[in-house]
Design a protein around this motif. Sequence first.
Motif, PDB file in Angstrom:
ATOM      1  N   SER A   1     -84.779  19.358  57.369  1.00 43.77           N
ATOM      2  CA  SER A   1     -85.974  20.132  57.044  1.00 43.77           C
ATOM      3  C   SER A   1     -86.350  20.940  58.266  1.00 43.77           C
ATOM      4  O   SER A   1     -85.877  20.694  59.367  1.00 43.77           O
ATOM      5  N   TRP A   2     -87.194  21.924  58.078  1.00 42.52           N
ATOM      6  CA  TRP A   2     -87.651  22.733  59.199  1.00 42.52           C
ATOM      7  C   TRP A   2     -88.652  21.934  60.014  1.00 42.52           C
ATOM      8  O   TRP A   2     -89.644  21.430  59.495  1.00 42.52           O
ATOM      9  N   ALA A   3     -88.373  21.843  61.293  1.00 36.19           N
ATOM     10  CA  ALA A   3     -89.175  20.974  62.148  1.00 36.19           C
ATOM     11  C   ALA A   3     -90.455  21.662  62.576  1.00 36.19           C
ATOM     12  O   ALA A   3     -90.483  22.868  62.770  1.00 36.19           O
TER      13      ALA A   3
ATOM     14  N   ILE B   1     -93.809  28.492  67.858  1.00 37.25           N
ATOM     15  CA  ILE B   1     -93.510  27.522  66.794  1.00 37.25           C
ATOM     16  C   ILE B   1     -92.017  27.599  66.498  1.00 37.25           C
ATOM     17  O   ILE B   1     -91.518  28.619  66.011  1.00 37.25           O
ATOM     18  N   HIS B   2     -91.312  26.529  66.813  1.00 37.56           N
ATOM     19  CA  HIS B   2     -89.868  26.478  66.564  1.00 37.56           C
ATOM     20  C   HIS B   2     -89.650  26.170  65.088  1.00 37.56           C
ATOM     21  O   HIS B   2     -89.844  25.049  64.636  1.00 37.56           O
ATOM     22  N   MET B   3     -89.217  27.167  64.335  1.00 37.22           N
ATOM     23  CA  MET B   3     -89.042  27.008  62.901  1.00 37.22           C
ATOM     24  C   MET B   3     -87.740  26.310  62.547  1.00 37.22           C
ATOM     25  O   MET B   3     -87.616  25.710  61.482  1.00 37.22           O
ATOM     26  N   GLY B   4     -86.750  26.382  63.440  1.00 33.52           N
ATOM     27  CA  GLY B   4     -85.462  25.753  63.170  1.00 33.52           C
ATOM     28  C   GLY B   4     -84.315  26.582  63.692  1.00 33.52           C
ATOM     29  O   GLY B   4     -84.436  27.259  64.713  1.00 33.52           O
ATOM     30  N   GLU B   5     -83.221  26.567  62.994  1.00 28.44           N
ATOM     31  CA  GLU B   5     -81.986  27.222  63.418  1.00 28.44           C
ATOM     32  C   GLU B   5     -82.134  28.746  63.404  1.00 28.44           C
ATOM     33  O   GLU B   5     -83.136  29.275  62.913  1.00 28.44           O
TER      34      GLU B   5
ATOM     35  N   MET C   1     -92.779  32.957  66.123  1.00 26.28           N
ATOM     36  CA  MET C   1     -92.042  32.119  65.182  1.00 26.28           C
ATOM     37  C   MET C   1     -90.583  32.174  65.578  1.00 26.28           C
ATOM     38  O   MET C   1     -89.938  33.214  65.456  1.00 26.28           O
ATOM     39  N   LEU C   2     -90.067  31.074  66.085  1.00 23.86           N
ATOM     40  CA  LEU C   2     -88.792  31.086  66.786  1.00 23.86           C
ATOM     41  C   LEU C   2     -87.673  30.445  65.982  1.00 23.86           C
ATOM     42  O   LEU C   2     -87.783  29.318  65.504  1.00 23.86           O
ATOM     43  N   GLY C   3     -86.573  31.190  65.827  1.00 19.04           N
ATOM     44  CA  GLY C   3     -85.350  30.661  65.245  1.00 19.04           C
ATOM     45  C   GLY C   3     -84.320  30.537  66.346  1.00 19.04           C
ATOM     46  O   GLY C   3     -83.857  31.540  66.892  1.00 19.04           O
ATOM     47  N   ALA C   4     -83.952  29.293  66.700  1.00 14.78           N
ATOM     48  CA  ALA C   4     -83.084  29.101  67.864  1.00 14.78           C
ATOM     49  C   ALA C   4     -82.476  27.713  67.851  1.00 14.78           C
ATOM     50  O   ALA C   4     -83.046  26.768  67.306  1.00 14.78           O
ATOM     51  N   SER C   5     -81.318  27.596  68.493  1.00 18.78           N
ATOM     52  CA  SER C   5     -80.766  26.273  68.755  1.00 18.78           C
ATOM     53  C   SER C   5     -81.677  25.561  69.746  1.00 18.78           C
ATOM     54  O   SER C   5     -82.490  26.198  70.435  1.00 18.78           O
ATOM     55  N   ASP C   6     -81.555  24.250  69.842  1.00 13.40           N
ATOM     56  CA  ASP C   6     -82.403  23.501  70.764  1.00 13.40           C
ATOM     57  C   ASP C   6     -82.188  23.943  72.208  1.00 13.40           C
ATOM     58  O   ASP C   6     -83.135  24.028  72.992  1.00 13.40           O
ATOM     59  N   SER C   7     -80.934  24.239  72.577  1.00 14.89           N
ATOM     60  CA  SER C   7     -80.658  24.641  73.959  1.00 14.89           C
ATOM     61  C   SER C   7     -81.283  25.998  74.267  1.00 14.89           C
ATOM     62  O   SER C   7     -81.821  26.211  75.361  1.00 14.89           O
ATOM     63  N   ALA C   8     -81.231  26.917  73.304  1.00 17.58           N
ATOM     64  CA  ALA C   8     -81.854  28.236  73.513  1.00 17.58           C
ATOM     65  C   ALA C   8     -83.367  28.133  73.504  1.00 17.58           C
ATOM     66  O   ALA C   8     -84.051  28.888  74.205  1.00 17.58           O
ATOM     67  N   LEU C   9     -83.900  27.203  72.725  1.00 14.30           N
ATOM     68  CA  LEU C   9     -85.348  26.996  72.680  1.00 14.30           C
ATOM     69  C   LEU C   9     -85.901  26.642  74.049  1.00 14.30           C
ATOM     70  O   LEU C   9     -86.940  27.157  74.477  1.00 14.30           O
ATOM     71  N   VAL C  10     -85.204  25.757  74.754  1.00  9.36           N
ATOM     72  CA  VAL C  10     -85.657  25.326  76.075  1.00  9.36           C
ATOM     73  C   VAL C  10     -85.787  26.524  77.015  1.00  9.36           C
ATOM     74  O   VAL C  10     -86.705  26.602  77.835  1.00  9.36           O
ATOM     75  N   LYS C  11     -84.882  27.486  76.878  1.00  9.95           N
ATOM     76  CA  LYS C  11     -84.921  28.676  77.731  1.00  9.95           C
ATOM     77  C   LYS C  11     -85.991  29.662  77.278  1.00  9.95           C
ATOM     78  O   LYS C  11     -86.676  30.272  78.098  1.00  9.95           O
ATOM     79  N   ALA C  12     -86.108  29.841  75.963  1.00 12.29           N
ATOM     80  CA  ALA C  12     -86.965  30.911  75.440  1.00 12.29           C
ATOM     81  C   ALA C  12     -88.443  30.564  75.440  1.00 12.29           C
ATOM     82  O   ALA C  12     -89.287  31.444  75.648  1.00 12.29           O
ATOM     83  N   GLN C  13     -88.786  29.308  75.203  1.00 10.52           N
ATOM     84  CA  GLN C  13     -90.202  28.954  75.027  1.00 10.52           C
ATOM     85  C   GLN C  13     -91.081  29.335  76.209  1.00 10.52           C
ATOM     86  O   GLN C  13     -92.121  29.988  76.015  1.00 10.52           O
ATOM     87  N   PRO C  14     -90.723  28.952  77.446  1.00 11.22           N
ATOM     88  CA  PRO C  14     -91.611  29.316  78.566  1.00 11.22           C
ATOM     89  C   PRO C  14     -91.721  30.817  78.789  1.00 11.22           C
ATOM     90  O   PRO C  14     -92.725  31.300  79.312  1.00 11.22           O
ATOM     91  N   ILE C  15     -90.700  31.567  78.369  1.00 13.02           N
ATOM     92  CA  ILE C  15     -90.759  33.026  78.485  1.00 13.02           C
ATOM     93  C   ILE C  15     -91.748  33.591  77.474  1.00 13.02           C
ATOM     94  O   ILE C  15     -92.599  34.423  77.804  1.00 13.02           O
ATOM     95  N   LEU C  16     -91.651  33.126  76.239  1.00 13.78           N
ATOM     96  CA  LEU C  16     -92.543  33.622  75.192  1.00 13.78           C
ATOM     97  C   LEU C  16     -93.997  33.249  75.478  1.00 13.78           C
ATOM     98  O   LEU C  16     -94.913  33.998  75.118  1.00 13.78           O
ATOM     99  N   GLU C  17     -94.199  32.123  76.128  1.00 12.02           N
ATOM    100  CA  GLU C  17     -95.563  31.696  76.441  1.00 12.02           C
ATOM    101  C   GLU C  17     -96.236  32.611  77.470  1.00 12.02           C
ATOM    102  O   GLU C  17     -97.449  32.563  77.628  1.00 12.02           O
ATOM    103  N   LYS C  18     -95.464  33.450  78.132  1.00 14.90           N
ATOM    104  CA  LYS C  18     -96.053  34.431  79.039  1.00 14.90           C
ATOM    105  C   LYS C  18     -96.679  35.596  78.264  1.00 14.90           C
ATOM    106  O   LYS C  18     -97.489  36.348  78.795  1.00 14.90           O
ATOM    107  N   MET C  19     -96.298  35.736  77.009  1.00 13.53           N
ATOM    108  CA  MET C  19     -96.782  36.852  76.196  1.00 13.53           C
ATOM    109  C   MET C  19     -97.615  36.393  75.005  1.00 13.53           C
ATOM    110  O   MET C  19     -98.151  37.232  74.265  1.00 13.53           O
ATOM    111  N   GLY C  20     -97.731  35.103  74.801  1.00 21.59           N
ATOM    112  CA  GLY C  20     -98.469  34.606  73.647  1.00 21.59           C
ATOM    113  C   GLY C  20     -99.084  33.250  73.888  1.00 21.59           C
ATOM    114  O   GLY C  20     -98.958  32.669  74.973  1.00 21.59           O
ATOM    115  N   ARG C  21     -99.734  32.731  72.861  1.00 21.04           N
ATOM    116  CA  ARG C  21    -100.438  31.453  72.960  1.00 21.04           C
ATOM    117  C   ARG C  21     -99.648  30.324  72.318  1.00 21.04           C
ATOM    118  O   ARG C  21     -99.731  29.177  72.750  1.00 21.04           O
TER     119      ARG C  21
END
Length: 345
Positions: A23-25, A206-210, A183-203
């Motif tokens: 399911s979508w996490a 939400i990792h929707m899944g793959e 609203m992020l579609g990413a593998s878990d490894s890419a999520l770890v990289k992308a999340q702190p970057i996106l948080e510089k531009m937003g509040r």
Amino acid sequence: MSALRQAFPRVPGVWQSARSRQSWAPVRRFSSSPVAQANWGFVGLGQMGYPMARNLRAKIPATDSITIYDINESATSQFVEEASSTGPGAGVTIAKSLQDVSRASDTVITMLPQPKHVQAVYKEFIEGGLDKTNPRLFIDCSTIDVKTSLEVGSSIRALGHDFVDAPVSGGVVGATAATLTFMLGASDSALVKAQPILEKMGRRVIHMGEPGTGIVGKLANNYLLAMNNVATAEAMNFGIKLGLDAKKLASLINCSTGKCWPSEVNNPVPDVIESAPSSRGYQGGFGVSLMAKDLKLAIAAADLAGAKLILAEPARKLYEDAEVHDDCKGKDFSVVYKYLQLTGK
């Protein structure tokens, strides 16, 4: 097998790097500590991209560099001028070509209007030669169709780089205030990289899944927004024509079960909400043409999944008719209220 995999089984290289999910996490929190990063790229300085890039520059170290590109040269020139007048911050370079962006950057963020633009930009990145010894992260914040996003992401990952789809919600106001929801579609490894970057531009991130699920989440949200906007315009029009005061009607709705973002924040009736686009001639905000585009993308995605959208077609026609009306085109999507007034509907 996920619905996305069933709908797009033949897109090569998409699913190998993404973990299958039952399911979508919901959002999973990872550390938002600063990423060791020096070279950034940003493509697309439109109404949304410009303030996003500005917030990114403000929150990365002054020792970093950011390379920008847009076909609108006045936008890039203005960005550099603004950056130089706001004091210390990351150095800004205007790229002469898209290939210059991909070569100079470790992380590249794109914010583009249409699927064709995303395809063209990433084709240029690839043809420019992406060094496999220097893996890059590509973050596409555009709202496009799922198939295009999956295909572009697959072509980037095949070269050894990460690609995530991260469309946004919050509009120009959210982009300016750095309060966007990604609203992020990413593998878990890419999520770890992308999340702190996106948080510089937003509040919120939400990792929707793959891969691809960020786009699906955005289209589902904007479908609901499109319906709420039409319903608010019709309800206000209906009540006003029967003699109700517009502000009193809006006040009633906003403390009752009809309350929604278009009624409370972006009310389509002029002078009901002072800060709403309707109160300044429907200027600014989220363009009616963009809503028409997103609605068509949502309909196409729903068709692929076999999901019935009963209200979609009449709403699509309303937005498209408003989009081409001389007094409505180029305005905020709440202008459908004015269109109802003008056409006597």
